[in-house]
Design an enzyme around this catalytic site. Sequence first.
Site, short mmCIF file in Angstrom:
data_model
loop_
_atom_site.label_atom_id
_atom_site.label_comp_id
_atom_site.label_asym_id
_atom_site.label_seq_id
_atom_site.Cartn_x
_atom_site.Cartn_y
_atom_site.Cartn_z
N TYR A 118 0.83 -1.20 0.00
CA TYR A 118 0.00 0.00 0.00
C TYR A 118 0.87 1.25 0.00
CZ TYR A 118 -3.47 -3.43 1.55
OH TYR A 118 -4.29 -4.54 1.64
N HIS A 144 0.47 -12.05 1.03
CA HIS A 144 -0.44 -11.11 0.37
C HIS A 144 -0.74 -11.53 -1.07
CE1 HIS A 144 -1.35 -6.52 -0.31
NE2 HIS A 144 -2.40 -7.30 -0.51
#
Length: 317
Positions: A56, A120
């Site tokens: 992110y 992830h």
Amino acid sequence: MIFRPLGRTGLQLSQLSFGASSLGQEFRPVDLNQAIRSVHVALDLGMNFIDTSPYYGRGMSECLLGVALREIPRDRYILGTKLGRYAPGHFDFSARRVVESVDVSLERMKVDHLDIVLCHDIEFVELAQIVEETLPALRRLQTQGKVRFVGISGYPMAIFKAILDRAELDVILSYNHYTLQNTMLVDLLPDLQAKGVGIMNAAPFSARLLTNAPLPPWHKATPEVRALCRKAAEHCTARGVDIAQLALQFSIAHEDMATCIVGSANPENVKSWVDWAQTPMDPQLLSEVLAILRPIHNWFYTEGRPENNDPRPASGN
């Protein structure tokens, strides 16, 4: 705020958790002061779990959290991050990078341990590597005290079943699969519960699909999905309710899911979500909206490697 157990971890998560992807400017430019304030508001209103990732903002989210959490006692929050996905198209789930990634995340967020670390978006790689290399490396870090609990995250339901059959997990994070439009995560609950795996749901708005906001350009919804979701939103508006409110209320209502992760760099949004969570859901409106969305119930898109995706139903939905 309601708190629920996260599998067998011993952790109790707030039914709403703070997703920090927006702090990385993943969706729009953010005001740094507002972004930091949104973290403080979330904690003050009872959200005790924060979810982030080095992906992110390519580290920006973690760095901003390091600033936002600087004066917050460590026992006031449960902190989770991820590893393996670092930039668009860049994945590295090697054991070497596991160690490096955890150390970098610890430094960015200025903490001495991470409560949860997830692999992830594993649908983009060979799952054998996750089982044989990535998870064992994380378990070694667990014995060192750097990581408390480990798990996986991703979009297709098939990845969770595949890993559950081959490795032990403490937690999983699924997104877009327990919403007004898609409840496929429910089918996985018996397997997860039988193994004591903690269940975290995320993205109740399905990337704005279940809101009144315009969809981002990259959204994969088909014309039919877009049209029916818009019809549902307009129906809610006519009844004096924002469809986003109903969507959030629905996604936090399932007691077998420890938490629902939702995030914003706008503290006013965070306040609204907590208000919605404390407002009783209208069962009649819910029934009407589910009826509108029934033709696209459990519609999903593909993500990652073809072999890691869910089979299409015979109807082609």
